[in-house]
Design a protein around this motif. Structure first.
Motif, PDB file in Angstrom:
ATOM      1  N   TYR A 173       4.912  13.667  -1.583  1.00  0.00           N
ATOM      2  CA  TYR A 173       5.745  12.485  -1.785  1.00  0.00           C
ATOM      3  C   TYR A 173       4.867  11.243  -1.844  1.00  0.00           C
ATOM      4  O   TYR A 173       3.904  11.114  -1.087  1.00  0.00           O
ATOM      5  CB  TYR A 173       6.774  12.349  -0.655  1.00  0.00           C
ATOM      6  N   TYR A 174       5.233  10.329  -2.733  1.00  0.00           N
ATOM      7  CA  TYR A 174       4.568   9.049  -2.912  1.00  0.00           C
ATOM      8  C   TYR A 174       5.457   8.001  -2.264  1.00  0.00           C
ATOM      9  O   TYR A 174       6.580   7.769  -2.698  1.00  0.00           O
ATOM     10  CB  TYR A 174       4.414   8.800  -4.413  1.00  0.00           C
ATOM     11  N   VAL A 175       4.960   7.400  -1.192  1.00  0.00           N
ATOM     12  CA  VAL A 175       5.817   6.536  -0.386  1.00  0.00           C
ATOM     13  C   VAL A 175       5.030   5.309   0.084  1.00  0.00           C
ATOM     14  O   VAL A 175       3.823   5.391   0.317  1.00  0.00           O
ATOM     15  CB  VAL A 175       6.390   7.338   0.810  1.00  0.00           C
ATOM     16  N   SER A 176       5.733   4.186   0.221  1.00  0.00           N
ATOM     17  CA  SER A 176       5.071   2.984   0.740  1.00  0.00           C
ATOM     18  C   SER A 176       4.865   3.158   2.242  1.00  0.00           C
ATOM     19  O   SER A 176       5.648   3.817   2.923  1.00  0.00           O
ATOM     20  CB  SER A 176       5.903   1.742   0.443  1.00  0.00           C
ATOM     21  N   GLU A 177       3.828   2.534   2.736  1.00  0.00           N
ATOM     22  CA  GLU A 177       3.530   2.652   4.167  1.00  0.00           C
ATOM     23  C   GLU A 177       4.611   1.999   5.014  1.00  0.00           C
ATOM     24  O   GLU A 177       4.856   2.414   6.140  1.00  0.00           O
ATOM     25  CB  GLU A 177       2.156   2.064   4.467  1.00  0.00           C
ATOM     26  N   LYS A 178       5.263   1.002   4.468  1.00  0.00           N
ATOM     27  CA  LYS A 178       6.355   0.324   5.183  1.00  0.00           C
ATOM     28  C   LYS A 178       7.507   1.305   5.450  1.00  0.00           C
ATOM     29  O   LYS A 178       8.010   1.417   6.566  1.00  0.00           O
ATOM     30  CB  LYS A 178       6.827  -0.863   4.351  1.00  0.00           C
ATOM     31  N   THR A 232       0.845  -1.189   0.000  1.00  0.00           N
ATOM     32  CA  THR A 232       0.000   0.000   0.000  1.00  0.00           C
ATOM     33  C   THR A 232       0.880   1.238   0.000  1.00  0.00           C
ATOM     34  O   THR A 232       1.841   1.333   0.763  1.00  0.00           O
ATOM     35  CB  THR A 232      -0.909   0.011   1.234  1.00  0.00           C
ATOM     36  N   TYR A 233       0.548   2.181  -0.869  1.00  0.00           N
ATOM     37  CA  TYR A 233       1.301   3.423  -0.982  1.00  0.00           C
ATOM     38  C   TYR A 233       0.391   4.573  -0.596  1.00  0.00           C
ATOM     39  O   TYR A 233      -0.830   4.487  -0.706  1.00  0.00           O
ATOM     40  CB  TYR A 233       1.822   3.605  -2.405  1.00  0.00           C
ATOM     41  N   CYS A 234       0.995   5.653  -0.151  1.00  0.00           N
ATOM     42  CA  CYS A 234       0.218   6.824   0.231  1.00  0.00           C
ATOM     43  C   CYS A 234       0.966   8.089  -0.172  1.00  0.00           C
ATOM     44  O   CYS A 234       2.132   8.054  -0.556  1.00  0.00           O
ATOM     45  CB  CYS A 234      -0.064   6.815   1.724  1.00  0.00           C
TER      46      CYS A 234
END
Length: 176
Positions: free
Chosen positions: A45-50, A34-36
């Motif tokens: 910024y487009y970043v993974s939740e991890k 999942t990205y947010c």
């Protein structure tokens, strides 16, 4: 770093939807996680939740960037896409334009593309439509708005603006 407000999310998604349409959901719910989107210093910024959870340990003033910069909000609260978003927009683009190798370099230096310089174009692409521009080798070059100049009944010149902001012409078209 904070989540986007409802208004910021709406403005950003409207801009991205001009290029990828309904595929916007595929950008957030990806098979690899999942990205947010997060806002930091007026940049989105487009970043993974991890990775976002790992970055929670870093204070906001020490954090320079995180993930991929998709664009920024101007002081008038308009959203401008950055070229770094191209790798994420290109696979989901609704409308695409392929440029012949002879016109490719001229186009990247800021000149318009004549009809003779087009290799292919997605069907039903309308004027002022957001497109992703590809080389004939299917390498995404940039995103733009397509402007078709007609003389009589046939299209003579197809303009894919490059100068300054790639989507500048879409903003000027909306104002008029």
């Amino acid at each position: 770093m904070r989540p986007l407000t409802e208004e910021e999310t709406r403005v950003m998604f409207e801009k991205i939807a001009k290029y990828i349409g309904e595929n916007l959901q595929l950008l957030v719910d990806r098979p690899d996680g999942t990205y947010c989107f997060r806002l930091h210093n007026d940049r989105v910024y487009y970043v993974s939740e991890k990775i976002l959870k790992l970055a929670a340990n870093i204070s906001g003033d020490k954090l320079v960037s995180l993930g991929t910069c998709f664009g920024k909000f101007t002081k008038t609260h308009k959203f401008r896409l950055h070229i770094t978003a191209l790798d994420y927009l290109a696979p989901y683009a609704k409308y695409k334009v392929w440029i012949k190798p002879g016109a490719e370099q001229s186009f990247l230096y800021g000149n318009h593309v004549l009809k003779s310089g087009l290799g292919r174009i997605t069907e039903n692409t309308s004027q002022y439509q957001g497109v992703v521009v590809y080389s004939m080798a299917d390498i995404p070059l940039l995103y733009s708005a397509i402007i078709i100049y007609c003389i009589g009944s046939e299209a003579k010149d197809i303009q894919l603006p490059v100068a300054g902001s790639p989507d500048h012409s879409m903003d000027t078209q909306q104002r008029s």
